[in-house]
Design a protein around this motif. Structure first.
Motif, PDB file in Angstrom:
ATOM      1  N   GLY A 223      76.619 114.507 -51.459  1.00  0.00           N
ATOM      2  CA  GLY A 223      76.157 113.652 -50.369  1.00  0.00           C
ATOM      3  C   GLY A 223      76.456 114.286 -49.021  1.00  0.00           C
ATOM      4  O   GLY A 223      75.609 114.330 -48.127  1.00  0.00           O
ATOM      5  N   HIS A 224      77.662 114.797 -48.877  1.00  0.00           N
ATOM      6  CA  HIS A 224      78.059 115.482 -47.641  1.00  0.00           C
ATOM      7  C   HIS A 224      77.178 116.698 -47.404  1.00  0.00           C
ATOM      8  O   HIS A 224      76.693 116.921 -46.292  1.00  0.00           O
ATOM      9  CB  HIS A 224      79.531 115.894 -47.723  1.00  0.00           C
ATOM     10  CG  HIS A 224      79.975 116.708 -46.548  1.00  0.00           C
ATOM     11  ND1 HIS A 224      79.745 118.063 -46.461  1.00  0.00           N
ATOM     12  CD2 HIS A 224      80.625 116.358 -45.415  1.00  0.00           C
ATOM     13  CE1 HIS A 224      80.234 118.514 -45.324  1.00  0.00           C
ATOM     14  NE2 HIS A 224      80.782 117.497 -44.677  1.00  0.00           N
ATOM     15  N   ASN A 225      76.960 117.506 -48.440  1.00  0.00           N
ATOM     16  CA  ASN A 225      76.098 118.686 -48.315  1.00  0.00           C
ATOM     17  C   ASN A 225      74.702 118.291 -47.849  1.00  0.00           C
ATOM     18  O   ASN A 225      74.102 118.974 -47.016  1.00  0.00           O
ATOM     19  CB  ASN A 225      75.974 119.394 -49.670  1.00  0.00           C
ATOM     20  CG  ASN A 225      76.933 120.519 -49.837  1.00  0.00           C
ATOM     21  OD1 ASN A 225      77.907 120.617 -49.103  1.00  0.00           O
ATOM     22  ND2 ASN A 225      76.676 121.349 -50.821  1.00  0.00           N
ATOM     23  N   SER A 226      74.189 117.211 -48.420  1.00  0.00           N
ATOM     24  CA  SER A 226      72.860 116.737 -48.048  1.00  0.00           C
ATOM     25  C   SER A 226      72.819 116.331 -46.582  1.00  0.00           C
ATOM     26  O   SER A 226      71.879 116.672 -45.860  1.00  0.00           O
ATOM     27  CB  SER A 226      72.461 115.545 -48.925  1.00  0.00           C
ATOM     28  OG  SER A 226      72.411 115.902 -50.280  1.00  0.00           O
ATOM     29  N   VAL A 227      73.836 115.607 -46.146  1.00  0.00           N
ATOM     30  CA  VAL A 227      73.912 115.176 -44.750  1.00  0.00           C
ATOM     31  C   VAL A 227      73.974 116.389 -43.828  1.00  0.00           C
ATOM     32  O   VAL A 227      73.240 116.472 -42.839  1.00  0.00           O
ATOM     33  CB  VAL A 227      75.126 114.248 -44.523  1.00  0.00           C
ATOM     34  CG1 VAL A 227      75.405 114.033 -43.043  1.00  0.00           C
ATOM     35  CG2 VAL A 227      74.913 112.921 -45.227  1.00  0.00           C
ATOM     36  N   GLN A 228      74.838 117.339 -44.139  1.00  0.00           N
ATOM     37  CA  GLN A 228      74.987 118.509 -43.289  1.00  0.00           C
ATOM     38  C   GLN A 228      73.682 119.305 -43.210  1.00  0.00           C
ATOM     39  O   GLN A 228      73.255 119.703 -42.121  1.00  0.00           O
ATOM     40  CB  GLN A 228      76.125 119.399 -43.797  1.00  0.00           C
ATOM     41  CG  GLN A 228      76.450 120.546 -42.865  1.00  0.00           C
ATOM     42  CD  GLN A 228      77.638 121.359 -43.354  1.00  0.00           C
ATOM     43  OE1 GLN A 228      77.799 121.581 -44.551  1.00  0.00           O
ATOM     44  NE2 GLN A 228      78.476 121.774 -42.423  1.00  0.00           N
ATOM     45  N   SER A 229      73.024 119.509 -44.336  1.00  0.00           N
ATOM     46  CA  SER A 229      71.765 120.256 -44.339  1.00  0.00           C
ATOM     47  C   SER A 229      70.679 119.528 -43.566  1.00  0.00           C
ATOM     48  O   SER A 229      69.948 120.138 -42.777  1.00  0.00           O
ATOM     49  CB  SER A 229      71.300 120.510 -45.777  1.00  0.00           C
ATOM     50  OG  SER A 229      72.218 121.327 -46.457  1.00  0.00           O
ATOM     51  N   ALA A 230      70.560 118.211 -43.772  1.00  0.00           N
ATOM     52  CA  ALA A 230      69.545 117.433 -43.059  1.00  0.00           C
ATOM     53  C   ALA A 230      69.818 117.414 -41.557  1.00  0.00           C
ATOM     54  O   ALA A 230      68.891 117.539 -40.744  1.00  0.00           O
ATOM     55  CB  ALA A 230      69.483 116.015 -43.615  1.00  0.00           C
ATOM     56  N   MET A 231      71.080 117.276 -41.181  1.00  0.00           N
ATOM     57  CA  MET A 231      71.430 117.289 -39.763  1.00  0.00           C
ATOM     58  C   MET A 231      71.073 118.634 -39.141  1.00  0.00           C
ATOM     59  O   MET A 231      70.534 118.696 -38.032  1.00  0.00           O
ATOM     60  CB  MET A 231      72.913 116.990 -39.563  1.00  0.00           C
ATOM     61  CG  MET A 231      73.305 115.562 -39.770  1.00  0.00           C
ATOM     62  SD  MET A 231      75.100 115.382 -39.531  1.00  0.00           S
ATOM     63  CE  MET A 231      75.259 113.622 -39.344  1.00  0.00           C
ATOM     64  N   CYS A 232      71.377 119.701 -39.851  1.00  0.00           N
ATOM     65  CA  CYS A 232      71.058 121.036 -39.346  1.00  0.00           C
ATOM     66  C   CYS A 232      69.550 121.220 -39.207  1.00  0.00           C
ATOM     67  O   CYS A 232      69.075 121.768 -38.209  1.00  0.00           O
ATOM     68  CB  CYS A 232      71.650 122.107 -40.254  1.00  0.00           C
ATOM     69  SG  CYS A 232      73.435 122.270 -40.122  1.00  0.00           S
ATOM     70  N   LEU A 233      68.792 120.766 -40.198  1.00  0.00           N
ATOM     71  CA  LEU A 233      67.331 120.866 -40.113  1.00  0.00           C
ATOM     72  C   LEU A 233      66.791 120.069 -38.931  1.00  0.00           C
ATOM     73  O   LEU A 233      65.813 120.478 -38.296  1.00  0.00           O
ATOM     74  CB  LEU A 233      66.691 120.384 -41.412  1.00  0.00           C
ATOM     75  CG  LEU A 233      66.755 121.360 -42.577  1.00  0.00           C
ATOM     76  CD1 LEU A 233      66.335 120.678 -43.873  1.00  0.00           C
ATOM     77  CD2 LEU A 233      65.881 122.580 -42.306  1.00  0.00           C
ATOM     78  N   ALA A 234      67.421 118.945 -38.622  1.00  0.00           N
ATOM     79  CA  ALA A 234      66.986 118.129 -37.489  1.00  0.00           C
ATOM     80  C   ALA A 234      67.299 118.806 -36.152  1.00  0.00           C
ATOM     81  O   ALA A 234      66.547 118.668 -35.195  1.00  0.00           O
ATOM     82  CB  ALA A 234      67.636 116.755 -37.547  1.00  0.00           C
ATOM     83  N   LEU A 235      68.394 119.529 -36.093  1.00  0.00           N
ATOM     84  CA  LEU A 235      68.796 120.179 -34.839  1.00  0.00           C
ATOM     85  C   LEU A 235      68.171 121.551 -34.649  1.00  0.00           C
ATOM     86  O   LEU A 235      67.920 121.965 -33.516  1.00  0.00           O
ATOM     87  CB  LEU A 235      70.325 120.313 -34.793  1.00  0.00           C
ATOM     88  CG  LEU A 235      71.081 119.026 -34.526  1.00  0.00           C
ATOM     89  CD1 LEU A 235      72.554 119.188 -34.858  1.00  0.00           C
ATOM     90  CD2 LEU A 235      70.897 118.586 -33.075  1.00  0.00           C
ATOM     91  N   ILE A 236      67.903 122.236 -35.723  1.00  0.00           N
ATOM     92  CA  ILE A 236      67.430 123.610 -35.631  1.00  0.00           C
ATOM     93  C   ILE A 236      66.045 123.692 -34.987  1.00  0.00           C
ATOM     94  O   ILE A 236      65.675 124.719 -34.432  1.00  0.00           O
ATOM     95  CB  ILE A 236      67.482 124.300 -37.017  1.00  0.00           C
ATOM     96  CG1 ILE A 236      67.690 125.790 -36.855  1.00  0.00           C
ATOM     97  CG2 ILE A 236      66.260 123.985 -37.857  1.00  0.00           C
ATOM     98  CD1 ILE A 236      68.176 126.469 -38.115  1.00  0.00           C
ATOM     99  N   THR A 237      65.306 122.591 -35.024  1.00  0.00           N
ATOM    100  CA  THR A 237      63.996 122.579 -34.382  1.00  0.00           C
ATOM    101  C   THR A 237      64.125 122.679 -32.863  1.00  0.00           C
ATOM    102  O   THR A 237      63.188 123.094 -32.195  1.00  0.00           O
ATOM    103  CB  THR A 237      63.196 121.310 -34.742  1.00  0.00           C
ATOM    104  OG1 THR A 237      63.979 120.172 -34.411  1.00  0.00           O
ATOM    105  CG2 THR A 237      62.824 121.284 -36.204  1.00  0.00           C
ATOM    106  N   SER A 238      65.275 122.298 -32.330  1.00  0.00           N
ATOM    107  CA  SER A 238      65.519 122.420 -30.890  1.00  0.00           C
ATOM    108  C   SER A 238      66.110 123.777 -30.544  1.00  0.00           C
ATOM    109  O   SER A 238      65.660 124.442 -29.627  1.00  0.00           O
ATOM    110  CB  SER A 238      66.478 121.334 -30.405  1.00  0.00           C
ATOM    111  OG  SER A 238      65.915 120.069 -30.577  1.00  0.00           O
TER     112      SER A 238
END
Length: 180
Positions: free
Chosen positions: A43-58
């Motif tokens: 769950g933590h891994n999923s959160v971290q990856s999704a958060m990174c994908l959301a920020l990396i677009t910026s």
């Protein structure tokens, strides 16, 4: 023998973490509580990856620890700092993008997820006592954050196939969690 180069990407990390989380929840549903530890980690891994994908677009530097901003690579920031970055409107990449609602996704829960995951990864979890409900709440919280980022935030730049795959996995996880 030729050397084979291997690379990794956040999209695959997110997909695999959600698949592993689904498998762990399935095992928990069948009475195997030992998988609670792994469900929290996935769950933590999923959160971290999704958060990174959301920020990396910026900006790709937003996903890395400060000491690696000037490099082409670096360690991913922890979910607490990623959460803080996802609360800032100046990092919204698209017109209809959303920041985290601090009432819906409370920082203390993000910090708790990080703390428990760290206990499971870096320390001896057998010296800690958790309730089943406490761990299931963290797992549910993880799925809710990822669902928000994938389905609502309009922050992730994904192909249609990946988005469909993630939506399917998240729908499956939501169903699994209601049946545990």
């Amino acid at each position: 023998m030729t050397e084979k180069l291997v690379s990794f990407d956040l999209e695959t990390d997110l997909t695999m973490s959600l698949e592993c989380l689904s498998d762990a929840i399935s095992r928990i549903s069948n009475g195997n509580d030992y998988y609670l530890k792994w469900a929290v980690i996935y769950g933590h891994n999923s959160v971290q990856s999704a958060m990174c994908l959301a920020l990396i677009t910026s900006d790709s530097r937003l996903v890395r620890k400060r000491d690696s901003y000037d490099a082409e690579y670096g360690d991913l920031d922890n979910v607490e700092w990623l959460y803080e970055k996802l609360r800032k409107e100046e990092f919204l990449p698209y017109v209809n993008s959303l920041v985290f609602d601090s009432h819906r996704f409370q920082k203390q829960e993000v910090c708790r997820l990080q703390t428990v995951r760290n206990k499971f990864i870096h320390q001896h979890p057998c010296s800690y006592i958790f309730t089943f409900e406490e761990l299931m709440e963290l797992i549910d919280f993880s799925v809710n954050i990822v669902e928000f980022l994938v389905n609502e935030s309009e922050r992730l730049a994904m192909t249609g196939d990946l988005k469909s795959q993630l939506e399917g996995l998240l729908e499956k996880l939501s169903t699994q969690l209601t049946n545990v």
